[in-house]
Design an enzyme around this catalytic site. Structure first.
Site, PDB file in Angstrom:
ATOM      1  N   ASN A  63       0.829  -1.206   0.000  1.00 40.57           N
ATOM      2  CA  ASN A  63       0.000   0.000   0.000  1.00 40.57           C
ATOM      3  C   ASN A  63       0.860   1.251   0.000  1.00 40.57           C
ATOM      4  OD1 ASN A  63      -2.340  -1.481   0.037  1.00 40.57           O
ATOM      5  ND2 ASN A  63      -2.878  -1.016   2.158  1.00 40.57           N
ATOM      6  N   ARG A 419      -5.966   1.511 -13.202  1.00 42.62           N
ATOM      7  CA  ARG A 419      -4.577   1.667 -12.755  1.00 42.62           C
ATOM      8  C   ARG A 419      -3.902   0.326 -12.463  1.00 42.62           C
ATOM      9  NH1 ARG A 419      -5.075   5.318  -8.386  1.00 42.62           N
ATOM     10  NH2 ARG A 419      -5.137   6.984  -9.933  1.00 42.62           N
ATOM     11  N   HIS A 449     -16.018   3.164 -14.485  1.00 44.62           N
ATOM     12  CA  HIS A 449     -15.813   2.380 -13.265  1.00 44.62           C
ATOM     13  C   HIS A 449     -17.077   1.617 -12.874  1.00 44.62           C
ATOM     14  CE1 HIS A 449     -14.863   2.004  -8.804  1.00 44.62           C
ATOM     15  NE2 HIS A 449     -13.762   1.553  -9.370  1.00 44.62           N
ATOM     16  N   HIS A 606     -15.236  -3.324   0.791  1.00 44.47           N
ATOM     17  CA  HIS A 606     -15.268  -2.723  -0.538  1.00 44.47           C
ATOM     18  C   HIS A 606     -16.657  -2.294  -0.988  1.00 44.47           C
ATOM     19  CE1 HIS A 606     -14.465  -2.705  -5.028  1.00 44.47           C
ATOM     20  NE2 HIS A 606     -13.393  -2.087  -4.577  1.00 44.47           N
TER      21      HIS A 606
END
Length: 697
Positions: A63, A419, A449, A606
């Site tokens: 991360n 990405r 998205h 999420h």
């Protein structure tokens, strides 16, 4: 774990437009960075299985890598362009300075956890990661032989002299800078050399049990390179060998308005991604200052970009041990996701009523099976789908290819700018096009998205639309490790809305009016603000008003101001925000009715869920969008209602109320920016474990 000093908590705020006061906003980058301390805390939790603790340590490291590649890299670009202060009042230069200090604290904590906590605990459990100082004579002989046979033949050491200038160093690659003394065969005076470790070499080497005496003994490649590097320079004296790693900006900047073919432009950009502008230098702690200065000069980096490392510079690579050690007693117990009961025909099952899937507790198989059946069903005429991330060897791609070969009209919106998946998605697009699939790259300037699947089927002479909408990607791997929600429906209004959005993405359609869905960049932002303001009106009128929302991140200023105003009106607001949150809760007179918590557990949180009490007629939405500026204003996203009352109640109970009751993995954000672990009562409640027990049995 404090983002800002406690002194930054606002005193009585000035009159006027006080909701824009910079003191009411945390910085997004610093808040994102702070999330990794909560991840790292999992690695220190003795109640966690030991190899899972190692995994959390590695997650915090990867991360941090991505943070520097994207967030810090973007900030440096913004600084170069002269961008001003954000809603928090900080300029890019000020944020970068604070990032250095905070990241240095995180790095120190990561290596403390590795050196003092996890490495000794692993060794006690029979999993040893051996440092050079602990190798015995037999291990040294084996490793020297391994170096000569497996490593040395693929190395190309580079001596630095006028004929050999400092080489290009690939992003995040392992390198050794070697200090030499003496002359080589050509009479050249030794000074410095660079040894680059090719990516083909394993970063973790397992010792044979016959050599080590144990089944789970490992060494870092960096330790082997540093120990035997002298064999690369015969006749010269190695006076020092110091590992280093440089992190580069990895944000691709393609001016879509200036290119004729975004796929070709991305291919060109990807070719050079590994050599973009450096943003961070990690170097062995004992490396002499003169060498550090030389490296900084070559990478054109300031002193503030240096991080001295007490261990391997690529600590995240120890995650390989997790996969190499088959010790169920050191990992989370396995679970079996619930399978969807009912008819073998997914079309019959969905026609009988909406289906809600809560991953990873519910299996992802129904979605895969729906696409497979659609590919084979002679009554299916068309399939349309968005793909953002799919994973390697995705069965979805195979089904779509088969559907095209079977004569279906298949359209796939592939987001090339996902990405770190850009290269994979370019290959995916090529494969689909070769099979006859119509591939669309979305809309210039807006990442697609949204997570949508639309199947058009002829039934009794009438066309019917079947839809899947989700909060997460069509990625079989992440559906086992991320919490997400998916809706399978043949509701005519939702089907028509999804159809119109696909028409808009693939054609040049004008703005559309949707009946059920909210869509970025058109109606989602306004729709959220409108509903927050409606709750405020209800509260002022004495009617039931409450907001509960769950998301990954929150930073959109207008949404935050609306939440502040609703809090002032008396609306109780509970936000479950996994990582970055720029809203400051608990400010008297402004946000004292807002509570913010973060859940960090076995699965990556999420799903995005928004619930509004609405005077006793609640609305519940699921979405692909966080409440971030980029998602609400610069992406194509969808937000869909859960219309069936029983399913809406299930989502509220499982994905909202359940998490508000968590006392095991929950952290509460304080007004001073500190996240405090929620104290567990005598009967602690883990939201994720409760779902495992309830759904998976």
């Amino acid at each position: 774990m404090t983002i800002v000093d406690a002194s930054a908590v606002p005193e009585p705020l000035p009159e006027g437009d006080l909701l824009r006061d910079p003191r009411l906003y945390f910085n997004r980058e610093l808040s994102q960075l702070d999330f990794n301390f909560r991840v790292l805390a999992q690695a220190e939790d003795a109640q966690m299985p030991l190899l899972e603790r190692l995994r959390y340590l590695c997650i915090s490291c990867t991360n941090l890598d991505e943070f520097f590649e994207i967030r810090a890299g973007t900030l440096r670009h913004a600084q170069d362009l002269g961008f001003g202060a954000g809603p928090d009042g900080l300029t890019p230069a000020q944020v970068l300075a604070r990032i250095h200090d905070r990241a240095a604290d995180l790095v120190a904590a990561q290596y403390r956890v590795w050196n003092q906590v996890l490495r000794p605990a692993l060794a006690e459990a029979g999993v040893r990661v051996l440092g050079r100082q602990s190798w015995d004579a037999r291990q040294v002989r084996w490793l020297r032989s391994y170096f000569r046979d497996e490593i040395m033949p693929v190395l190309s050491p580079l001596g630095l002299d006028p004929a050999h200038p400092f080489p290009k160093i690939l992003n995040k690659s392992l390198n050794i800078v070697v200090v030499l003394k003496g002359r080589d065969a050509f009479g050249r005076e030794g000074n410095l050399a660079i040894v680059r470790a090719p990516r083909s070499l394993p970063r973790i080497i397992q010792l044979p049990e016959a050599v080590s005496g144990g089944p789970h003994d490992f060494v870092f490649l960096s330790s082997v390179l540093s120990t035997f590097v002298d064999e690369l320079f015969p006749g010269m004296q190695v006076q020092g060998a110091y590992q280093f790693r440089v992190t580069r900006n990895s944000e691709l900047l393609v001016d879509e308005a200036e290119v004729d073919n975004i796929a070709l432009a991305l291919r060109d950009e990807l070719a050079g991604r590994g050599y973009l502008r450096p943003v961070r230098l990690e170097i062995a702690e004992q490396c002499p200052t003169s060498i550090v200065q030389m490296l900084l000069h070559n990478f054109d980096l300031p002193e503030s970009a240096v991080y001295r490392i007490d261990g391997p510079v690529n600590l995240n690579r120890v995650i390989q041990v997790y996969d190499m050690v088959q010790r169920p007693d050191l990992k989370f117990p396995p679970f079996t996701p619930r399978q969807l009961p009912g008819s073998d025909s997914m079309f019959e099952r969905i026609a009988g009523g909406d289906v809600l899937l809560h991953h990873p507790f519910d299996a992802f198989n129904p979605v895969l099976e729906l696409i497979r059946q659609a590919a084979e069903d002679p009554n299916v005429l068309a399939i349309k789908q968005t793909l953002y991330r799919t994973g390697k060897d995705s069965p979805i791609v195979e089904h779509l290819v088969q559907a095209a070969r079977n004569g279906k009209d298949v359209t796939v919106v592939v987001e090339l700018r996902a990405r770190f998946d850009e290269e994979a998605n370019l290959g995916l697009a090529d494969r689909l096009q070769e099979a006859g699939v119509q591939v669309v790259y979305g809309v210039v300037g807006y990442k697609t998205h949204a997570k949508m699947l639309l199947i058009v089927r002829r039934e009794n002479g009438v066309l019917r639309r079947y839809v899947h909408l989700g909060t997460g990607n069509y990625h079989s791997g992440t559906t086992r490790t991320y919490t997400d929600l998916g809706l399978l429906t043949c509701d005519p209004d939702i089907g028509n809305d999804v159809h119109q959005i696909f028409q808009q993405l693939s054609g040049l359609a004008p703005a559309i009016k949707l009946k059920r869905l909210l869509q970025s960049p058109f109606t989602l932002h306004a729709g959220i603000v409108k509903r927050i303001e409606r709750e405020a009106r209800h509260a002022r009128a004495g009617r039931p008003a409450r907001i509960v929302a769950k998301m990954n991140a929150l930073n959109e200023p207008q949404v935050i101001r609306a939440l502040y105003a609703a809090s002032q009106a008396g609306v109780r607001i509970d936000l479950i925000v996994r990582s970055a949150c720029t809203l400051r809760p608990g400010v008297p007179g402004v946000s004292d009715n807002i509570r913010v918590r973060s859940i960090v557990g076995r699965f990556l949180e999420h799903h995005r869920v928004y619930w509004f009490a609405n005077d006793g007629e609640p609305e519940l939405f699921c979405s692909s969008a966080d409440w971030l500026e980029r998602n609400l204003l610069r992406r194509v996203e969808v937000c869909f209602p859960i219309l069936a009352p029983d399913l809406a109640q299930r989502v509220f109970d499982e994905a909202l109320a359940n998490y508000l009751d968590d006392t095991v993995n929950a952290w509460e954000l304080q007004a001073d920016g500190e996240y405090r672990k929620v104290a567990a009562p005598e009967a602690p409640h883990s939201a994720q474990q409760a779902l495992l027990d309830r759904i998976c049995g």
